[in-house]
Structure formats: C-alpha cells, structure tokens
Design a protein around this motif. Structure first.
Motif, PDB file in Angstrom:
ATOM      1  N   THR A 424      -8.648  -8.028 -31.145  1.00 49.24           N
ATOM      2  CA  THR A 424      -7.919  -8.682 -30.272  1.00 49.24           C
ATOM      3  C   THR A 424      -8.708  -9.907 -29.855  1.00 49.24           C
ATOM      4  N   GLY A 425      -8.333 -10.993 -29.158  1.00 51.34           N
ATOM      5  CA  GLY A 425      -9.059 -11.720 -28.484  1.00 51.34           C
ATOM      6  C   GLY A 425      -9.326 -11.434 -27.024  1.00 51.34           C
ATOM      7  N   GLY A 426      -9.412  -9.994 -26.810  1.00 53.33           N
ATOM      8  CA  GLY A 426      -9.799  -9.587 -25.518  1.00 53.33           C
ATOM      9  C   GLY A 426     -11.287  -9.673 -25.005  1.00 53.33           C
ATOM     10  N   GLN A 433     -11.671  -9.246 -18.472  1.00 51.78           N
ATOM     11  CA  GLN A 433     -10.410 -10.078 -18.892  1.00 51.78           C
ATOM     12  C   GLN A 433      -9.744 -10.541 -17.646  1.00 51.78           C
ATOM     13  N   CYS A 443      -6.744 -14.728 -31.457  1.00 52.87           N
ATOM     14  CA  CYS A 443      -6.250 -13.159 -31.155  1.00 52.87           C
ATOM     15  C   CYS A 443      -5.278 -12.914 -32.244  1.00 52.87           C
ATOM     16  N   VAL A 445      -3.214 -10.470 -32.392  1.00 58.03           N
ATOM     17  CA  VAL A 445      -1.950  -9.884 -31.850  1.00 58.03           C
ATOM     18  C   VAL A 445      -1.049 -11.135 -31.196  1.00 58.03           C
ATOM     19  N   TYR A 446      -1.850 -11.943 -30.788  1.00 50.62           N
ATOM     20  CA  TYR A 446      -0.970 -13.072 -30.120  1.00 50.62           C
ATOM     21  C   TYR A 446      -0.234 -13.840 -31.496  1.00 50.62           C
ATOM     22  N   CYS A 468      -1.940 -13.988 -21.092  1.00 51.04           N
ATOM     23  CA  CYS A 468      -3.079 -13.682 -21.865  1.00 51.04           C
ATOM     24  C   CYS A 468      -4.356 -14.753 -21.189  1.00 51.04           C
ATOM     25  N   ARG A 473      -2.638 -10.310 -18.397  1.00 51.88           N
ATOM     26  CA  ARG A 473      -2.220  -9.649 -19.411  1.00 51.88           C
ATOM     27  C   ARG A 473      -3.354  -8.592 -19.998  1.00 51.88           C
ATOM     28  N   LEU A 474      -3.313  -7.521 -20.149  1.00 53.79           N
ATOM     29  CA  LEU A 474      -4.614  -6.752 -20.691  1.00 53.79           C
ATOM     30  C   LEU A 474      -4.173  -6.208 -22.105  1.00 53.79           C
ATOM     31  N   CYS A 475      -5.157  -6.034 -22.946  1.00 53.20           N
ATOM     32  CA  CYS A 475      -5.006  -5.944 -24.435  1.00 53.20           C
ATOM     33  C   CYS A 475      -4.050  -4.750 -24.667  1.00 53.20           C
ATOM     34  N   CYS A 478      -0.405  -5.168 -23.911  1.00 55.83           N
ATOM     35  CA  CYS A 478      -0.102  -6.252 -24.788  1.00 55.83           C
ATOM     36  C   CYS A 478       0.233  -5.801 -26.220  1.00 55.83           C
TER      37      CYS A 478
HETATM   38 FE1  SF4 Z   1      -4.428 -10.798 -27.471  1.00 56.14          FE
HETATM   39 FE2  SF4 Z   1      -2.524 -10.044 -26.041  1.00 56.14          FE
HETATM   40 FE3  SF4 Z   1      -5.325  -9.161 -25.446  1.00 56.14          FE
HETATM   41 FE4  SF4 Z   1      -4.260 -11.440 -25.231  1.00 56.14          FE
HETATM   42  S1  SF4 Z   1      -3.897  -9.843 -24.036  1.00 56.14           S
HETATM   43  S2  SF4 Z   1      -6.286 -11.037 -26.239  1.00 56.14           S
HETATM   44  S3  SF4 Z   1      -2.864 -11.801 -26.663  1.00 56.14           S
HETATM   45  S4  SF4 Z   1      -4.046  -8.489 -27.220  1.00 56.14           S
END
Ligand code: SF4
Ligand code: TRP
Length: 518
Positions: A424-426, A433, A443, A445-446, A468, A473-475, A478
C-alpha cells in the motif's frame, strides 16, 4: 460489471479528481511492444513521441467513461476524428487485440471496457486474438493458445461486448486479414522494422510477419469502407500505431497538401513560402512573383534550395492552392480526379493543383475518387492510451508473477487474499497515517478502486482518495473493503462468463485451429 453500490453513502458531491498519479515502475520511458514496458513518466510520452494529452479532448467526449474521467486513459492520437464521426453519426470503429499468453487479468479489463464503451456509443467494434504474434514473438504452442483464446473472449462477452453487432476473430484463420497484411508488407521494408522495433539479422521472419499482421488488424475495420478507427492500447503499443498510421498514408492513391507554386517543397519550405506570400501579397490584382519571393526568402531565411526553385520559377505567380500528389493512383483514378476537381485547376506530371478548394474538401474528394476506383481510402488510425496498473506487490503487474495481478479467472477467495496481501501507500504506523495521511498516488490498492472497484461511482473513488490522504482511512480497513469488492466482482464476473459460454459456442468463430498445426 459488478458494482457494489451498498458501500457508497451519498455524501457531498465532489468533482472527480482521482487521477491515480504516476503509477509506474522505475525503468524509464521506452516503448517496446515485446519488452516489459513500464512508463516512468507519462508526460515524456507527449514530448518524445508526440502522443497528445487526453485532457484536451475530454470535454468533447459525450458521457465519458470513468477511465477517461479519472485520467487512466491519459493520451491519444487523433481521437478527434473518431469523436467527430461519433457526433455526426458517421461510420467509425473500435478495435483492439489480445495476445493469448496467459489468463486475461484486470489490466486487460481496461481494454475490454474501452471496446465495449465505444460499441455502446454506436461504433463498429472488433476484438481479435493475436495468435500469430503469441506463437512467433512469445513462442506459445498452438494448444496453449487455443486454451487461452477462449478465456479472453468469454471475459469480453461477460463484460458486455455484443458479438451480434461486433466482430471477433483470431489472426490465423482470417483470410481477408492475411491478404491485407501481405499488401501492407509491400509498403514496409526491413530497415524500417529495424529502426522501429530493433529487429536485426537474427529476427525470425514469422515475427516480422506478425508485425504486418498487426498492421492489418489495425486497418481491418476499414476493409469495408474508410472510417475513423480508434485503437485502445497500452502505450507500449504506440510504435505499432505509428507504423500503421504511416502505412495507411502510404497506401493512399493521393496525398493532399497545401502549395504555393508549381514546384514541390517540403513542409518547412512551405512555411517559408506562406511567410513570403503573406508579406508580399497586396490587396490589388498584382500577383506575387516567384522571383520577388526569392528575394524575400533569401533576405529573411537560410534556405538556398528554395531560393533557387523560386528563381527558376521566375515570373510564375505565387498563389495558395491545394495539391493532389499522385502516390499510388491508377491512371484511371488520376484522370477521374482531374475531372472531379471543381473550379480553376492545373494539371502537372504527377500532381494536380486546385485553386478553389479548401484542404478538407480536397481530402474528401481524394478519398471519394480513390474508393470509387478500387482503393481503400484509409483514414490514419487513431489511438487511446491507458496507464499500466501497478502490480499488487509493487513494481509492475506481470502475468508471470501471479501475486502481482488478479486474473479474471482467479477464485474469488484468492482475489480477496491477493488484495489483503497487497502493498500500500500507507505509513509505518496507524499514528503516522493519521498524522500524515496515506500516499494514495503510490498505492496499488487505491488504483484498484480507481481503475475497477469504484466502477462508475466517481464520488466513491474520490472519497477513498480524500479519506486516504486526509489520514481518516487506515490501510487495514481500506484493503478489507477493496478485497470484499474484488471478491464480489470476481464472483459476478465468473457467473457472467458461464452465461457467455453458450453464446460464444453459438457464434461462428473458429477457436480451435486445424489439428494439423503443431
Ligand atoms: Fe492505499 Fe487505502 Fe492505505 Fe490509502 S488507506 S494507502 S488507499 S490502502
Ligand atoms: N500486439 C498486441 C499485444 O501485444 C496485440 C495486438 C495484435 C493488437 N493486433 C492488435 C493490439 C491490433 C491492438 C490492435 O498485446
């Protein structure tokens, strides 16, 4: 397509600004159709290769697809031709092709969706299985190819392609396609393939044949009459698009250009002539003479060859005109063109100049005469380019790394698992975060949300993004939400594939090759 709208609460309407950012690997900007293309910086493609930014045409697209709205489709070549035909209800087509090298995956879905969207806009739609290419460039056996070919077509049908309205084919069994490929091959030579694709003395002939076959694919929709055609592909296919555009032009009977005098010039010289004409032309009846233009050009620019041509033309008046150059016209077609030009005209060896036609009218006339005399009258094909999806494990999405992509045939549970295991980009910790926000632009996932899971719901995609980067929003949650949506998508898609199987079998397309092939 499966869309889960239950998750989407209807909060404030926001503009969709969900461009996934620079989703790319790290190995620079090369466009190699058979390499492992990732594109580091999409903007470079505009400068280096002359791909145009899609943003600029977006406002002209009726009811644009979400991949267009979200910047996933980021570039094009001459897409306006297709939009114009769409708007005017003129014939137009969409075509793309798939190498059956493995399972169709969510990256292919982008292209399936693009084909289907255009089909729903009323275009003639074509999808093909590039089996010759898979065999020659990737070394797949015919048995492997047969197996995968069916899977691509099933997913395409399941996503909504209408096979009654559109055409599906595989390269190897399409005779008119092969004939066109052979014809196009007469306009391309080895040095050119070498320059474009890096072919060398070791490149096998079948691989080269697969190139002319792809050229024929791209022009195939125009076999029953010229029409603007859009080819949705990844940017790695741009070398093919450029060559197809060149070959389309080389096949034409006539080339229509602007000109100022009886002799031929190149584009740069033509611009200088335009400059001279504008500087010297006066209101009255006095024509601008070539010899005067020679003096003007000699004083203002460094163009000795042009000055010489102008001097040789002497007293000939400089006058704007459109020129039809004879490229491949039959003598009958050339005669017919001369007949068909209205108003003042001059006929020369190998070209006709028309003084009362504008460029568009001339181009139209040239195509009409060509088609009436047995030519194809090809439009240069247009293209659309989409971003590559980032692999779920970071880096590029690769068919040979199962964890990096989600196959449309993956068991829904497996799809769920892959999403929950994605990078992820978390940030390192939940605390960080909340403080800094996640990096949605980095990310994978995004990307799943923007490219697929949010489907048509811009508000949802935007909300994921904003939550995010805003740290709300936490990974874990998400990914859980994305994984659930993915599981539902796959289950739904696979159900639709089953329904499509019957339809595919009732279609008259040859999926299995003659068993004599090895
Ligand atoms: Fe990716 Fe979702 Fe985490 Fe943002 S919250 S970095 S969109 S996984
Ligand atoms: N070369 C394409 C690929 O590697 C497949 C392909 C064959 C294709 N013919 C085409 C794509 C025509 C677009 C248009 O995937």
């Amino acid at each position: 397509m499966s869309e889960d709208t239950d998750h989407h609460d209807e909060t404030a309407r926001r503009e969709a600004a969900t461009d996934g950012g620079s989703a790319a690997g790290a190995d620079g900007t090369t466009l190699d159709p058979w390499g492992s293309s990732t594109v580091e910086d999409y903007r470079k493609l505009f400068e280096e290769f002359g791909i145009e930014a899609f943003d600029e045409v977006l406002p002209e697209v009726p009811d644009p697809h979400y991949l267009m709205r979200r910047g996933v489709i980021f570039g094009h070549r001459e897409y306006r031709d297709v939009l114009r035909a769409m708007r005017d209800g003129d014939p137009a087509a969409v075509l793309s092709g798939f190498m059956p090298t493995g399972d169709p995956h969510i990256g292919h879905k982008l292209v399936f969706d693009e084909i289907i969207w255009h089909q729903r806009q009323g275009l003639d739609a074509y999808a093909l299985i590039a089996d010759l290419e898979a065999h020659s460039a990737r070394g797949l056996s015919w048995a492997e190819i047969d197996e995968h070919a069916r899977d691509y077509l099933l997913s395409l049908l399941a996503l909504g392609f209408d096979p009654e309205e559109g055409e599906l084919y595989r390269q190897s069994t399409n005779r008119p396609l092969q004939d066109l490929a052979f014809e196009l091959g007469s306009k391309a030579n080895f040095s050119e393939l070498q320059a474009i694709y890096g072919f060398d003395g070791e490149t096998d002939v079948s691989h080269m044949q697969s190139v002319v076959t792809q050229m024929a694919d791209i022009l195939y929709p125009q076999l029953d009459g010229p029409k603007p055609t859009v080819i949705p592909v990844g940017p790695d296919q741009d070398p093919h698009v450029r060559l197809a555009r060149d070959l389309a032009a080389r096949m034409r009977y006539f080339k229509v250009t602007e000109a100022y005098a009886s002799f031929e010039t190149d584009d740069a010289e033509r611009a200088l002539l335009a400059d001279a004409y504008d500087a010297l032309a006066t209101e009255g009846d006095d024509p601008v003479r070539c010899e005067d233009a020679a003096a003007h050009v000699a004083a203002a620019f460094d163009a000795p060859a042009l000055v010489e041509s102008l001097e040789n033309a002497g007293m000939e008046p400089l006058r704007p005109r459109v020129r039809f150059l004879d490229r491949n016209a039959t003598p009958e077609a050339f005669e017919a063109l001369i007949e068909a030009v209205d108003g003042e005209k001059r006929v020369y060896e190998g070209h006709v100049d028309a003084f009362d036609l504008d460029h568009d009218a001339a181009a139209h006339l040239a195509r009409e005469v060509e088609v009436d005399h047995g030519g194809y009258g090809f439009y240069a094909p247009s293209s659309l380019y989409h971003r590559f999806m980032t692999g779920l494990t970071g880096g590029k999405m690769s068919s040979s790394v199962p964890a990096s992509h989600i196959s449309l045939l993956d068991d829904p549970e497996e799809g769920y698992e892959k999403v929950t295991s994605a990078t992820t980009g978390g940030r390192e910790t939940a605390e960080l975060q909340r403080e800094l926000g996640g990096e949605a632009d980095e990310c994978p996932v995004y990307e799943l949300y923007a490219y697929l899971l949010a489907a048509d719901d811009d508000e949802f995609a935007t909300r994921v993004y904003d939550e995010c980067v805003g740290g709300e929003r936490l990974c874990g949650d998400c990914k859980e939400q994305a994984a659930t949506l993915m599981r539902e998508f796959l289950a739904d898609h696979q159900e639709k594939r089953e329904e499509a199987a019957e339809r595919l079998d009732s279609l008259d397309i040859d999926l299995d090759l003659d068993s004599s092939r090895r």
